[in-house]
Design a protein around this motif. Structure first.
Motif, mmCIF file in Angstrom:
data_model
loop_
_atom_site.group_PDB
_atom_site.id
_atom_site.type_symbol
_atom_site.label_atom_id
_atom_site.label_comp_id
_atom_site.label_asym_id
_atom_site.label_seq_id
_atom_site.Cartn_x
_atom_site.Cartn_y
_atom_site.Cartn_z
ATOM 1 N N LEU A 28 0.936 -1.169 0.108
ATOM 2 C CA LEU A 28 -0.038 0.150 -0.027
ATOM 3 C C LEU A 28 0.958 1.287 -0.150
ATOM 4 O O LEU A 28 0.713 2.032 -0.595
ATOM 5 N N LYS A 29 1.787 1.453 0.901
ATOM 6 C CA LYS A 29 2.630 2.416 1.043
ATOM 7 C C LYS A 29 3.390 2.612 -0.315
ATOM 8 O O LYS A 29 3.751 3.716 -0.828
ATOM 9 N N ALA A 30 4.193 1.618 -0.976
ATOM 10 C CA ALA A 30 4.865 1.753 -2.180
ATOM 11 C C ALA A 30 3.979 2.457 -3.328
ATOM 12 O O ALA A 30 4.195 3.235 -3.982
ATOM 13 N N LEU A 31 2.661 1.835 -3.221
ATOM 14 C CA LEU A 31 1.797 2.507 -4.326
ATOM 15 C C LEU A 31 1.517 4.011 -4.144
ATOM 16 O O LEU A 31 1.433 4.722 -5.269
ATOM 17 N N ALA A 46 3.302 -0.559 -11.640
ATOM 18 C CA ALA A 46 4.286 -1.452 -11.906
ATOM 19 C C ALA A 46 5.810 -1.091 -11.059
ATOM 20 O O ALA A 46 6.783 -1.689 -10.763
ATOM 21 N N ALA A 47 5.778 0.397 -11.481
ATOM 22 C CA ALA A 47 7.216 0.962 -10.941
ATOM 23 C C ALA A 47 7.300 0.917 -9.540
ATOM 24 O O ALA A 47 8.402 0.843 -9.155
ATOM 25 N N ALA A 48 6.100 0.947 -9.063
ATOM 26 C CA ALA A 48 6.191 1.018 -7.324
ATOM 27 C C ALA A 48 6.566 -0.229 -6.772
ATOM 28 O O ALA A 48 7.475 -0.188 -5.958
ATOM 29 N N ILE A 49 6.179 -1.243 -7.509
ATOM 30 C CA ILE A 49 6.752 -2.565 -7.202
ATOM 31 C C ILE A 49 8.172 -2.886 -7.401
ATOM 32 O O ILE A 49 9.134 -3.383 -6.650
ATOM 33 N N CYS A 50 8.725 -2.510 -8.737
ATOM 34 C CA CYS A 50 9.822 -2.693 -9.074
ATOM 35 C C CYS A 50 10.931 -1.772 -8.138
ATOM 36 O O CYS A 50 11.698 -2.365 -7.732
ATOM 37 N N ARG A 51 10.424 -0.503 -7.846
ATOM 38 C CA ARG A 51 11.193 0.365 -6.902
ATOM 39 C C ARG A 51 11.270 -0.281 -5.697
ATOM 40 O O ARG A 51 12.321 -0.304 -4.768
#
Length: 336
Positions: free
Chosen positions: A11-14, A153-158
């Motif tokens: 949740l925080k990453a997104l 997608a970038a949030a999870i990759c990061r």
């Protein structure tokens, strides 16, 4: 090898990536973990729902169907660019796919092999996002939705320290699948690469109507730091394999070591954090050590860290082997 993100870290990453996120029912504990393993994580898979309408699509992805129980993904991305979280853990979205493709994703290869086999359980290894679209070539993809797909997608990759080649489409994984249709995965990966070269946007402002009714279980920033040295529906079909406000938490020591600054990494420096960094570099396949790593900063540490920077897509002066804030955050060195 990446450990699955907890619900709070996901949740925080997104939200750190600038997304509006809605928490659907009991998504934090909604999964198919009893039917098979979940993790280690290797990538993000994008689908289209082959449905229309936000509420009905979200309900379908949460509940599933009589022949395919939910959750059918982890998040649903609507036409306005909001993410609806429907599951955390194993989900029925990827099905059986090509093991050669999985190996290419793990290696973050620029080119994927043809998906001509269905011999590997993708539900175990991939996060999945269902994007609301009929997939008929006529249903449009609004800019807000495409941007949200890129951000999610970038949030999870990061969060995992992956690059854009850890993101694939369902059609690149399972033979016979066509989703997502209407845009190219190469274009999406190109946009994700540019996004990951910059710091995350930070959570968007809200009107107060959306609340997060839980306390997060981590204190990571999700990659929002800047770095002065580095620029830097049938989509869900597939066999099931094997299977408002709360009190502030007590202050806790962060699970990952804060960035100690570039001047810390110089000849003669010695610290347990250097050993922990080296162990993470080894785990990420960036080892240039003949022995060790150890607590003293050495040329092997510098060369290993350069390999990590290049894995993230940095080059030139941005891949000099001296840790910078962005690359350090993505490495997630345990606090020593």
């Amino acid at each position: 090898m990446a450990t699955p993100l907890t619900a709070s870290r996901l949740l925080k990453a997104l939200r750190n990536e600038g997304l509006v996120v809605h928490e659907v029912r009991s998504w934090r504990t909604h999964n198919r973990n009893s039917k098979g393993p979940w993790g280690p994580m290797h990538g993000v898979m994008i689908h289209h729902t082959a449905t229309e309408g936000t509420d009905s699509s979200v309900d379908l992805c949460y509940d599933g169907r009589s022949d395919l129980p939910g959750p059918l993904c982890h998040g649903v991305i609507d036409k306005k660019g909001a993410v609806h979280l429907v599951g955390n853990g194993r989900a029925n979205h990827a099905g059986l796919g090509d093991g050669d493709v999985l190996r290419a994703v793990i290696n973050e290869d620029a080119e994927l092999p043809a998906d001509d086999d269905a011999d590997t359980d993708g539900n175990r290894y991939f996060y999945g996002f269902e994007c609301i679209n009929l997939g008929d070539g006529k249903d449009p993809w609004p800019d807000e939705q495409l941007l949200a797909i890129e951000k999610a997608a970038a949030a999870i990759c990061r969060a995992h320290g992956w690059n854009e080649h850890s993101v694939i489409g369902h059609r690149e994984w399972q033979p016979g699948k066509v989703d997502p249709s209407g845009f190219t995965m190469d274009d999406l990966r190109g946009r994700i690469k540019k996004r990951l070269a910059k710091a995350a946007e930070g959570a968007p402002e809200t009107d107060g109507s959306e609340t997060d009714g839980s306390v997060t279980d981590d204190s990571e920033s999700g990659g929002s730091e800047t770095d002065s040295s580095e620029s830097g529906g049938s989509g869900a079909e597939g066999p099931e394999s094997g299977g408002s406000g709360t009190a502030a938490p007590e202050p806790q020591e962060p699970p990952h070591a804060p960035f100690p600054g570039q001047d810390f990494f110089r000849s003669g420096a010695s610290s347990p954090v250097i050993t922990a960094m080296g162990e993470r570099l080894v785990a990420e396949g960036c080892s240039r050590y003949e022995y060790g790593p150890g607590p003293e900063w050495t040329e092997a540490d510098r060369a290993s860290y350069e390999a990590w920077q290049r894995k993230l897509g940095f080059d030139g002066d941005d891949a000099d082997g001296v840790p910078g804030q962005v690359s350090w955050a993505r490495l997630q060195v345990p606090n020593s």
